[in-house]
Design a protein around this motif. Structure first.
Motif, PDB file in Angstrom:
ATOM      1  N   GLY A 100       0.805  -1.207   0.000  1.00 21.83           N
ATOM      2  CA  GLY A 100       0.000   0.000   0.000  1.00 21.83           C
ATOM      3  C   GLY A 100       0.841   1.260   0.000  1.00 21.83           C
ATOM      4  O   GLY A 100       2.074   1.217  -0.055  1.00 21.83           O
ATOM      5  N   SER A 101       0.165   2.391   0.057  1.00 21.19           N
ATOM      6  CA  SER A 101       0.821   3.698   0.097  1.00 21.19           C
ATOM      7  C   SER A 101      -0.103   4.673   0.801  1.00 21.19           C
ATOM      8  O   SER A 101      -1.331   4.524   0.770  1.00 21.19           O
ATOM      9  CB  SER A 101       1.139   4.195  -1.311  1.00 21.19           C
ATOM     10  N   VAL A 102       0.488   5.662   1.445  1.00 25.27           N
ATOM     11  CA  VAL A 102      -0.291   6.600   2.258  1.00 25.27           C
ATOM     12  C   VAL A 102       0.295   8.001   2.154  1.00 25.27           C
ATOM     13  O   VAL A 102       1.514   8.177   2.096  1.00 25.27           O
ATOM     14  CB  VAL A 102      -0.317   6.173   3.741  1.00 25.27           C
ATOM     15  N   VAL A 103      -0.584   9.006   2.119  1.00 32.48           N
ATOM     16  CA  VAL A 103      -0.193  10.414   2.245  1.00 32.48           C
ATOM     17  C   VAL A 103      -0.963  10.995   3.432  1.00 32.48           C
ATOM     18  O   VAL A 103      -2.152  10.725   3.596  1.00 32.48           O
ATOM     19  CB  VAL A 103      -0.505  11.211   0.962  1.00 32.48           C
ATOM     20  N   TYR A 104      -0.265  11.779   4.248  1.00 29.91           N
ATOM     21  CA  TYR A 104      -0.847  12.292   5.493  1.00 29.91           C
ATOM     22  C   TYR A 104      -0.678  13.807   5.564  1.00 29.91           C
ATOM     23  O   TYR A 104       0.424  14.328   5.397  1.00 29.91           O
ATOM     24  CB  TYR A 104      -0.137  11.631   6.682  1.00 29.91           C
ATOM     25  N   TRP A 105      -1.808  14.508   5.787  1.00 29.70           N
ATOM     26  CA  TRP A 105      -1.798  15.940   6.057  1.00 29.70           C
ATOM     27  C   TRP A 105      -2.116  16.155   7.533  1.00 29.70           C
ATOM     28  O   TRP A 105      -2.777  15.316   8.153  1.00 29.70           O
ATOM     29  CB  TRP A 105      -2.846  16.656   5.217  1.00 29.70           C
ATOM     30  N   SER A 106      -1.665  17.246   8.087  1.00 34.19           N
ATOM     31  CA  SER A 106      -1.968  17.532   9.481  1.00 34.19           C
ATOM     32  C   SER A 106      -3.477  17.692   9.676  1.00 34.19           C
ATOM     33  O   SER A 106      -4.137  18.375   8.887  1.00 34.19           O
ATOM     34  CB  SER A 106      -1.268  18.817   9.940  1.00 34.19           C
ATOM     35  N   PRO A 107      -4.046  17.072  10.720  1.00 34.84           N
ATOM     36  CA  PRO A 107      -5.475  17.256  11.022  1.00 34.84           C
ATOM     37  C   PRO A 107      -5.825  18.721  11.277  1.00 34.84           C
ATOM     38  O   PRO A 107      -6.994  19.106  11.164  1.00 34.84           O
ATOM     39  CB  PRO A 107      -5.676  16.410  12.283  1.00 34.84           C
ATOM     40  N   LYS A 108      -4.807  19.538  11.614  1.00 32.80           N
ATOM     41  CA  LYS A 108      -5.062  20.948  11.891  1.00 32.80           C
ATOM     42  C   LYS A 108      -5.243  21.767  10.612  1.00 32.80           C
ATOM     43  O   LYS A 108      -5.699  22.906  10.661  1.00 32.80           O
ATOM     44  CB  LYS A 108      -3.912  21.530  12.711  1.00 32.80           C
ATOM     45  N   SER A 109      -4.877  21.178   9.476  1.00 34.98           N
ATOM     46  CA  SER A 109      -5.060  21.882   8.206  1.00 34.98           C
ATOM     47  C   SER A 109      -6.510  21.773   7.770  1.00 34.98           C
ATOM     48  O   SER A 109      -7.294  21.005   8.330  1.00 34.98           O
ATOM     49  CB  SER A 109      -4.154  21.275   7.124  1.00 34.98           C
ATOM     50  N   ASP A 110      -6.864  22.536   6.751  1.00 42.81           N
ATOM     51  CA  ASP A 110      -8.243  22.496   6.245  1.00 42.81           C
ATOM     52  C   ASP A 110      -8.429  21.417   5.180  1.00 42.81           C
ATOM     53  O   ASP A 110      -9.536  21.218   4.693  1.00 42.81           O
ATOM     54  CB  ASP A 110      -8.623  23.869   5.650  1.00 42.81           C
ATOM     55  N   TYR A 111      -7.355  20.734   4.815  1.00 43.48           N
ATOM     56  CA  TYR A 111      -7.450  19.757   3.726  1.00 43.48           C
ATOM     57  C   TYR A 111      -8.044  18.440   4.218  1.00 43.48           C
ATOM     58  O   TYR A 111      -7.623  17.898   5.236  1.00 43.48           O
ATOM     59  CB  TYR A 111      -6.067  19.511   3.125  1.00 43.48           C
ATOM     60  N   ARG A 112      -9.044  17.940   3.505  1.00 43.04           N
ATOM     61  CA  ARG A 112      -9.722  16.693   3.857  1.00 43.04           C
ATOM     62  C   ARG A 112      -9.956  15.845   2.619  1.00 43.04           C
ATOM     63  O   ARG A 112     -10.217  16.385   1.554  1.00 43.04           O
ATOM     64  CB  ARG A 112     -11.062  16.983   4.549  1.00 43.04           C
ATOM     65  N   PRO A 113      -9.906  14.514   2.773  1.00 43.23           N
ATOM     66  CA  PRO A 113      -9.481  13.779   3.961  1.00 43.23           C
ATOM     67  C   PRO A 113      -7.981  13.896   4.164  1.00 43.23           C
ATOM     68  O   PRO A 113      -7.219  13.934   3.197  1.00 43.23           O
ATOM     69  CB  PRO A 113      -9.886  12.335   3.664  1.00 43.23           C
ATOM     70  N   TYR A 114      -7.543  13.963   5.427  1.00 33.30           N
ATOM     71  CA  TYR A 114      -6.137  14.242   5.679  1.00 33.30           C
ATOM     72  C   TYR A 114      -5.273  12.983   5.710  1.00 33.30           C
ATOM     73  O   TYR A 114      -4.050  13.079   5.810  1.00 33.30           O
ATOM     74  CB  TYR A 114      -5.945  15.065   6.955  1.00 33.30           C
ATOM     75  N   VAL A 115      -5.889  11.803   5.634  1.00 39.73           N
ATOM     76  CA  VAL A 115      -5.142  10.567   5.418  1.00 39.73           C
ATOM     77  C   VAL A 115      -5.714   9.915   4.162  1.00 39.73           C
ATOM     78  O   VAL A 115      -6.912   9.649   4.088  1.00 39.73           O
ATOM     79  CB  VAL A 115      -5.258   9.599   6.612  1.00 39.73           C
ATOM     80  N   GLN A 116      -4.869   9.677   3.159  1.00 39.81           N
ATOM     81  CA  GLN A 116      -5.336   9.121   1.899  1.00 39.81           C
ATOM     82  C   GLN A 116      -4.407   8.009   1.427  1.00 39.81           C
ATOM     83  O   GLN A 116      -3.211   8.013   1.728  1.00 39.81           O
ATOM     84  CB  GLN A 116      -5.422  10.217   0.830  1.00 39.81           C
ATOM     85  N   GLY A 117      -4.956   7.069   0.682  1.00 40.73           N
ATOM     86  CA  GLY A 117      -4.156   5.979   0.150  1.00 40.73           C
ATOM     87  C   GLY A 117      -4.875   4.659   0.239  1.00 40.73           C
ATOM     88  O   GLY A 117      -6.110   4.594   0.360  1.00 40.73           O
ATOM     89  N   LEU A 118      -4.145   3.571   0.189  1.00 40.33           N
ATOM     90  CA  LEU A 118      -4.670   2.219   0.363  1.00 40.33           C
ATOM     91  C   LEU A 118      -3.687   1.429   1.203  1.00 40.33           C
ATOM     92  O   LEU A 118      -2.472   1.552   1.041  1.00 40.33           O
ATOM     93  CB  LEU A 118      -4.856   1.511  -0.990  1.00 40.33           C
ATOM     94  N   ILE A 119      -4.217   0.589   2.094  1.00 41.91           N
ATOM     95  CA  ILE A 119      -3.382  -0.269   2.925  1.00 41.91           C
ATOM     96  C   ILE A 119      -3.917  -1.688   2.793  1.00 41.91           C
ATOM     97  O   ILE A 119      -5.082  -1.946   3.116  1.00 41.91           O
ATOM     98  CB  ILE A 119      -3.399   0.186   4.398  1.00 41.91           C
ATOM     99  N   GLU A 120      -3.062  -2.604   2.330  1.00 42.64           N
ATOM    100  CA  GLU A 120      -3.509  -3.958   2.006  1.00 42.64           C
ATOM    101  C   GLU A 120      -3.056  -4.980   3.051  1.00 42.64           C
ATOM    102  O   GLU A 120      -1.973  -4.862   3.626  1.00 42.64           O
ATOM    103  CB  GLU A 120      -2.974  -4.353   0.631  1.00 42.64           C
ATOM    104  N   HIS A 121      -3.911  -5.982   3.265  1.00 39.64           N
ATOM    105  CA  HIS A 121      -3.636  -7.035   4.248  1.00 39.64           C
ATOM    106  C   HIS A 121      -3.986  -8.387   3.621  1.00 39.64           C
ATOM    107  O   HIS A 121      -4.958  -9.037   4.000  1.00 39.64           O
ATOM    108  CB  HIS A 121      -4.463  -6.822   5.518  1.00 39.64           C
TER     109      HIS A 121
END
Length: 226
Positions: A100-121
């Motif tokens: 998988g891969s993930v991009v994370y923005w600070s929850p304090k920012s106005d950008y949503r969703p602040y966690v994006q990507g896919l995580i596989e199991h």
């Protein structure tokens, strides 16, 4: 990365990540500060993320099962277990991350969703056994951007659904990103039974007791980033 057609990887909409980006490149003491930059035009309104992982190397997703969920299983005479490489220790079940891969923005920012990507199991799952019937929910794919978890469903070993929407993820209690050694840790997301999964389980076990939005537990995602 395993093919996945249920949803689109939303990190692509953020623009191309700088070529050769490796790991988060951000210290635990300064996890909210932008550490990587997007190769986007000046007209882009998408802010630089606090961190990005183009390829998750490993780790696991652990869910501390809620006492109410365990009580519900007991009342339905269902016994929880695991399949494949998953582990059940006490009331916590964990599933190894296989990609998988993930991009994370600070929850304090106005950008949503602040966690994006896919995580596989791939190759692990949760089983629910009642009488002569065993339902296996496995090969989970977490999409933090859509706040949904998908997975394959088997009934007594026979496929019943592929990458069905199984659980809703609520991030209202998500704690700030924590970095520890080679791992990035996100904890606090609550996991709830989706309406699709509730209907499937009710039908399979001949009950009406499995309700949509039933709290399953609290998840902790530990992603190995380097």
């Amino acid at each position: 990365m395993r093919g996945f057609t249920k949803t689109t990887v939303t990190i692509a909409t953020a623009g191309a990540l700088v070529a050769g980006l490796g790991g988060f490149g951000v210290s635990a003491a300064n996890a909210a500060a932008p550490a990587v930059h997007l190769a986007a035009s000046s007209s882009s309104k998408i802010p630089a993320p606090a961190a990005a992982v183009p390829e998750i190397k490993g780790g696991d997703t652990a869910v501390a099962l809620d006492s109410g969920f365990m009580s519900a299983l007991t009342s339905l005479k269902l016994t929880p277990g695991v399949s494949g490489s998953a582990k059940l220790s006490g009331s916590t079940v964990s599933f190894p991350i296989t990609g998988g891969s993930v991009v994370y923005w600070s929850p304090k920012s106005d950008y949503r969703p602040y966690v994006q990507g896919l995580i596989e199991h791939d190759g692990s799952g949760l089983t629910l056994k009642g009488g002569s019937t065993t339902v296996t929910l496995e090969n989970f794919t977490v999409n933090p951007g859509s706040s949904k978890l998908y997975g394959d469903v088997l009934v007594n070993g026979k496929p019943a659904a592929t990458q069905a929407y199984l659980f809703a993820l609520h991030g209202g209690t998500l704690k700030p990103l924590k970095l520890q050694g080679d791992d990035a840790i996100l904890t606090g997301t609550t996991v709830h039974v989706s309406s699709d999964a509730a209907a499937l389980l009710d039908k399979t076990f001949g009950t009406t007791a499995v309700k949509s939005n039933l709290l399953v537990g609290v998840a902790t995602i530990t992603a190995q980033i380097k």
